[in-house]
Design a protein around this motif. Structure first.
Motif, PDB file in Angstrom:
ATOM      1  N   LEU A 120     -11.449  -2.444  11.339  1.00  0.00           N
ATOM      2  CA  LEU A 120     -10.177  -1.876  11.817  1.00  0.00           C
ATOM      3  C   LEU A 120      -9.273  -1.521  10.631  1.00  0.00           C
ATOM      4  O   LEU A 120      -8.626  -0.473  10.620  1.00  0.00           O
ATOM      5  CB  LEU A 120      -9.491  -2.910  12.721  1.00  0.00           C
ATOM      6  CG  LEU A 120      -8.174  -2.507  13.371  1.00  0.00           C
ATOM      7  CD1 LEU A 120      -8.408  -1.418  14.398  1.00  0.00           C
ATOM      8  CD2 LEU A 120      -7.523  -3.715  14.055  1.00  0.00           C
ATOM      9  N   MET A 121      -9.263  -2.399   9.627  1.00  0.00           N
ATOM     10  CA  MET A 121      -8.407  -2.132   8.458  1.00  0.00           C
ATOM     11  C   MET A 121      -9.045  -1.106   7.525  1.00  0.00           C
ATOM     12  O   MET A 121      -8.412  -0.121   7.156  1.00  0.00           O
ATOM     13  CB  MET A 121      -8.156  -3.436   7.697  1.00  0.00           C
ATOM     14  CG  MET A 121      -7.215  -3.240   6.526  1.00  0.00           C
ATOM     15  SD  MET A 121      -7.031  -4.709   5.525  1.00  0.00           S
ATOM     16  CE  MET A 121      -8.498  -4.635   4.522  1.00  0.00           C
ATOM     17  N   TYR A 163      -4.630   5.618   7.039  1.00  0.00           N
ATOM     18  CA  TYR A 163      -3.503   5.448   6.126  1.00  0.00           C
ATOM     19  C   TYR A 163      -3.774   4.337   5.108  1.00  0.00           C
ATOM     20  O   TYR A 163      -3.318   4.407   3.965  1.00  0.00           O
ATOM     21  CB  TYR A 163      -2.222   5.168   6.915  1.00  0.00           C
ATOM     22  CG  TYR A 163      -1.007   5.709   6.218  1.00  0.00           C
ATOM     23  CD1 TYR A 163      -0.991   7.022   5.743  1.00  0.00           C
ATOM     24  CD2 TYR A 163       0.115   4.928   6.003  1.00  0.00           C
ATOM     25  CE1 TYR A 163       0.115   7.519   5.073  1.00  0.00           C
ATOM     26  CE2 TYR A 163       1.222   5.425   5.343  1.00  0.00           C
ATOM     27  CZ  TYR A 163       1.213   6.727   4.877  1.00  0.00           C
ATOM     28  OH  TYR A 163       2.297   7.227   4.205  1.00  0.00           O
ATOM     29  N   TYR A 164      -4.522   3.323   5.539  1.00  0.00           N
ATOM     30  CA  TYR A 164      -4.930   2.270   4.587  1.00  0.00           C
ATOM     31  C   TYR A 164      -5.776   2.918   3.486  1.00  0.00           C
ATOM     32  O   TYR A 164      -5.574   2.646   2.292  1.00  0.00           O
ATOM     33  CB  TYR A 164      -5.728   1.172   5.306  1.00  0.00           C
ATOM     34  CG  TYR A 164      -6.385   0.199   4.334  1.00  0.00           C
ATOM     35  CD1 TYR A 164      -5.669  -0.869   3.817  1.00  0.00           C
ATOM     36  CD2 TYR A 164      -7.703   0.387   3.906  1.00  0.00           C
ATOM     37  CE1 TYR A 164      -6.250  -1.742   2.899  1.00  0.00           C
ATOM     38  CE2 TYR A 164      -8.292  -0.473   2.989  1.00  0.00           C
ATOM     39  CZ  TYR A 164      -7.562  -1.529   2.490  1.00  0.00           C
ATOM     40  OH  TYR A 164      -8.147  -2.380   1.570  1.00  0.00           O
ATOM     41  N   ILE A 165      -6.705   3.798   3.893  1.00  0.00           N
ATOM     42  CA  ILE A 165      -7.581   4.448   2.907  1.00  0.00           C
ATOM     43  C   ILE A 165      -6.746   5.292   1.943  1.00  0.00           C
ATOM     44  O   ILE A 165      -6.926   5.232   0.729  1.00  0.00           O
ATOM     45  CB  ILE A 165      -8.656   5.318   3.619  1.00  0.00           C
ATOM     46  CG1 ILE A 165      -9.585   4.419   4.427  1.00  0.00           C
ATOM     47  CG2 ILE A 165      -9.447   6.145   2.611  1.00  0.00           C
ATOM     48  CD1 ILE A 165     -10.613   5.149   5.261  1.00  0.00           C
ATOM     49  N   LEU A 166      -5.800   6.059   2.508  1.00  0.00           N
ATOM     50  CA  LEU A 166      -4.980   6.936   1.661  1.00  0.00           C
ATOM     51  C   LEU A 166      -4.181   6.123   0.629  1.00  0.00           C
ATOM     52  O   LEU A 166      -4.208   6.436  -0.567  1.00  0.00           O
ATOM     53  CB  LEU A 166      -4.028   7.770   2.527  1.00  0.00           C
ATOM     54  CG  LEU A 166      -3.100   8.703   1.760  1.00  0.00           C
ATOM     55  CD1 LEU A 166      -3.884   9.850   1.130  1.00  0.00           C
ATOM     56  CD2 LEU A 166      -2.006   9.257   2.642  1.00  0.00           C
ATOM     57  N   LEU A 187      -8.791   1.368  18.839  1.00  0.00           N
ATOM     58  CA  LEU A 187      -8.088   1.832  17.627  1.00  0.00           C
ATOM     59  C   LEU A 187      -9.071   2.203  16.519  1.00  0.00           C
ATOM     60  O   LEU A 187      -8.858   3.164  15.786  1.00  0.00           O
ATOM     61  CB  LEU A 187      -7.105   0.773  17.121  1.00  0.00           C
ATOM     62  CG  LEU A 187      -5.877   0.491  17.977  1.00  0.00           C
ATOM     63  CD1 LEU A 187      -4.890  -0.384  17.218  1.00  0.00           C
ATOM     64  CD2 LEU A 187      -5.182   1.775  18.405  1.00  0.00           C
ATOM     65  N   THR A 188     -10.159   1.439  16.430  1.00  0.00           N
ATOM     66  CA  THR A 188     -11.185   1.759  15.429  1.00  0.00           C
ATOM     67  C   THR A 188     -11.797   3.126  15.740  1.00  0.00           C
ATOM     68  O   THR A 188     -12.003   3.942  14.838  1.00  0.00           O
ATOM     69  CB  THR A 188     -12.279   0.661  15.405  1.00  0.00           C
ATOM     70  OG1 THR A 188     -11.629  -0.595  15.267  1.00  0.00           O
ATOM     71  CG2 THR A 188     -13.249   0.862  14.271  1.00  0.00           C
ATOM     72  N   ILE A 189     -12.051   3.363  17.022  1.00  0.00           N
ATOM     73  CA  ILE A 189     -12.626   4.663  17.421  1.00  0.00           C
ATOM     74  C   ILE A 189     -11.637   5.787  17.087  1.00  0.00           C
ATOM     75  O   ILE A 189     -12.023   6.822  16.535  1.00  0.00           O
ATOM     76  CB  ILE A 189     -13.000   4.655  18.931  1.00  0.00           C
ATOM     77  CG1 ILE A 189     -14.156   3.673  19.158  1.00  0.00           C
ATOM     78  CG2 ILE A 189     -13.394   6.057  19.410  1.00  0.00           C
ATOM     79  CD1 ILE A 189     -14.430   3.330  20.607  1.00  0.00           C
ATOM     80  N   ILE A 190     -10.356   5.559  17.395  1.00  0.00           N
ATOM     81  CA  ILE A 190      -9.324   6.580  17.070  1.00  0.00           C
ATOM     82  C   ILE A 190      -9.327   6.859  15.559  1.00  0.00           C
ATOM     83  O   ILE A 190      -9.287   8.016  15.128  1.00  0.00           O
ATOM     84  CB  ILE A 190      -7.917   6.102  17.521  1.00  0.00           C
ATOM     85  CG1 ILE A 190      -7.838   6.047  19.045  1.00  0.00           C
ATOM     86  CG2 ILE A 190      -6.817   7.022  16.982  1.00  0.00           C
ATOM     87  CD1 ILE A 190      -6.538   5.469  19.594  1.00  0.00           C
ATOM     88  N   SER A 191      -9.402   5.793  14.771  1.00  0.00           N
ATOM     89  CA  SER A 191      -9.399   5.954  13.309  1.00  0.00           C
ATOM     90  C   SER A 191     -10.578   6.815  12.857  1.00  0.00           C
ATOM     91  O   SER A 191     -10.412   7.746  12.072  1.00  0.00           O
ATOM     92  CB  SER A 191      -9.498   4.591  12.631  1.00  0.00           C
ATOM     93  OG  SER A 191      -8.325   3.878  12.830  1.00  0.00           O
TER      94      SER A 191
END
Lengths: 452, 139
Positions: free
Chosen positions: A219-220, A225-228, B22-26
């Motif tokens: 998830l992180m 945005y975390y990657i950016l 949320l992971t899928i959205i990402s």
């Protein structure tokens, strides 16, 4: 290839130091040790680089490499029997790994490759990346005896008072690599981004089910945005790593009550002070809360004095470098003036407070974060009582305390427009807090099931 | 007691489902970005301060130079082009707004350049194709 060698040497020093501290006990899993070792080793290499620069007056790659090799050999000689057993143990553990562990490894390699691909959008990093940290690296490498000019007031635009750990780490890595100056910060950012994800996974795995720990890390690490921000070549990713590492060692200390974990916590908190000015504030809040906790325990049970000493000695040994840096090398930061009678604070009023609140809400619901902060907030609200439990209160107080400090710093803004400052800095604060917030939230929500 | 346990379980289930969504959205957001990066892989990205790079050869062994400009150099404008020049020319220290024996000038127009040269009594030594100028003090 030579670049990989510098990472390996730093990681080995980090790993052997953790081994020396934890000894034969199994309080930290091998996976977590590996994840911690990289950040710890790079941090120590950065400190050695800074001390070498001060000692010699200029950059000396030959001496720096020799010093690293000497430290490595010393560790191996002192602890050779234990090291031999440890590496036999690691090989045995690798053989015994389950399908899930290999799956997790593949996921991390794939995700880090994606991070690397996306980092190529900005190979020179964000504005502060090249204008602050990478420029200071250039001065250290190419400036000869004039490298100290980065501390003069002529350099006011590049924040001469900012601690230098990231620039020192990149300078060390360039001692080995015969590559362009621009490539090293790019690779360091990707490595730190991936290893923070790995640290979150291996750390959470000590407290909750491994599948959920992996989900939290994905998830992180998959957050756009975390990657950016993690690959923008800012020191924020280094700060995020050390804050998470400190959280982990404190949480493990609460679990095992082993004083050696206090030593490890002190080291990570000390390293945090040399990453950014915010690192100093974060570490001071955490060390104050941790000391308070240990003093209360000491009043009940006398054996905790040793724990306090371990924590303080490790922290003071590293923070002393930052303190000397701040006292003797750098000018005062002109942008942080707290409650001076001769300064007029334009934003120290209700309007200022509302501006901060609005900026925070904007960040919270902004699609750039892929709604991760909404989930975090929902987790907090829906199980708020658990956050004030005896075992979680220290972390909750830490976040509340830091929020308070941030609000005060914003309200006492001078030299800038507050709205502008909030737009450019709040997202970065939320970024370096994200790994620790995720760790804490997932631990609070899922640790009961795991323990039962 | 049972009710609390049931509440925790439902909450945990909801959090897990939300985390997966949320992971899928990402990843849905990231995939087109990754494809775009792979397509433009060979495209060189502009080096910060590239317009000043060729000045470096002409300033060898110089320790400090003045930096003069008529552009906005406020912090809100990220110190304009100044930081790019400093990055490109490091380890030469650029002293913003001050004149030294050697100076770098970056202006929005030729007229502005002439005005700065006259105001500070400077003589141009070299002007590159981007209009970045090396000027020295007239003794």
């Amino acid at each position: 290839m030579t670049l990989a060698l510098s990472y390996i040497i730093s990681s080995l020093i980090g790993f052997l130091l953790i081994e020396k501290i934890t000894g034969t006990s199994k309080i930290i899993s091998i996976g977590l040790k590996c994840a911690l070792a990289l950040g710890l080793g790079l941090g120590l290499s950065g400190l050695l680089t800074f001390l070498t620069l001060l000692g010699f007056g200029h950059y000396s790659p030959f001496f720096l490499i020799a010093l690293h090799i000497l430290i490595l050999i010393t560790f191996i000689i002192i602890d050779r029997n234990h090291i031999k057993n440890t590496f036999t143990d690691i090989i045995m553990q690798i053989k015994d790994k389950s399908v899930f562990d290999y799956f997790a490894l593949i996921v991390f390699i794939a995700l880090t490759a994606c991070v690397g691909l996306l980092a190529a959008r900005y190979p020179y990093g964000g504005w502060d990346g090249w204008a602050l940290w990478n420029m200071k690296t250039k001065f250290m490498l190419l400036g000869g005896k004039e490298w100290k000019s980065i501390f003069t007031e002529i350099h006011w635009h590049a924040q001469p008072d900012y601690p230098l750990l990231l620039s020192c780490i990149n300078t060390w890595l360039l001692s080995f690599a015969k590559t362009s100056i621009n490539k090293i910060p790019f690779i360091t950012a990707i490595v730190l981004s991936g290893s923070t994800g790995l640290l979150l996974f291996t750390g959470l795995k000590q407290f909750i089910r491994r599948e959920i720990a992996l989900l939290a890390a994905i998830l992180m690490l998959g957050n756009p945005y975390y990657i950016l921000l993690s690959t923008s070549q800012y020191a924020d990713i280094l700060l995020a790593f050390y804050l998470l590492a400190s959280f982990l060692s404190i949480a493990l200390y609460f679990k095992h009550q082993d004083p050696r974990l206090c030593l490890l916590t002190g080291i990570f908190l000390g390293l945090m002070t040399f990453t950014k000015n915010e690192g100093i504030v974060l570490s001071l809040i955490l060390i104050a809360l941790m000391t308070l906790h240990l003093v209360i325990r000491q009043l009940k049970d006398k054996k905790h004095l040793k724990h306090i000493i371990y924590l303080m000695v490790a922290y003071a040994a590293i923070a002393a470098i930052t303190a000397s840096f701040k006292l003797f090398l750098t000018p005062k930061n002109p942008d942080i003036v707290l409650f001076a009678s001769n300064v007029e604070y334009e934003f120290l009023n209700l309007n200022g407070l509302l501006l901060i609140l609005k900026a925070f809400l904007v960040q919270l619901i902004h699609p750039q974060w892929a709604y991760i902060w909404i989930l975090i907030l929902a987790m907090f609200i829906l199980s708020i009582r658990q956050y004030f439990d005896k075992k979680n209160i220290l972390f909750t107080l830490f976040f509340l305390g830091y929020c308070g400090v941030i609000i005060i710093i914003y309200l006492t803004t001078i030299n800038f427009d507050l709205a502008w400052r909030l737009t450019f800095t709040l997202k970065r604060i939320m970024f370096y807090l994200l790994p620790s917030v995720l760790f804490f939230n997932f631990k609070v929500m899922f640790s009961n099931n795991h323990e039962s | 007691m049972k009710l609390t346990q049931r509440y925790t379980q439902v909450l945990q289930f909801c959090v897990l489902c939300s985390a997966i969504i949320l992971t899928i959205i990402s990843f849905y957001t990231l995939t087109p970005e990754i494809i775009k990066v792979r397509k433009n892989w060979s495209n060189d990205k502009p080096y910060p301060g590239a317009a000043f790079l060729d000045l470096k050869d002409k300033l060898k062994s110089l320790k400090i130079a003045g930096y003069l400009t008529n552009k906005d150099v406020s912090s809100e404008k990220n110190d304009g082009e100044f930081l790019m020049a400093q990055y490109a020319l490091a380890p030469i220290v650029l002293d913003l707004g001050q004149t030294h024996t050697v100076n770098i000038i970056s202006t929005t127009s030729k007229e502005a350049l002439v005005a700065i040269l006259q105001q500070h009594k400077l003589k141009p030594l070299y002007i590159n194709k981007h209009g970045k100028t090396i000027a020295i003090k007239i003794k």
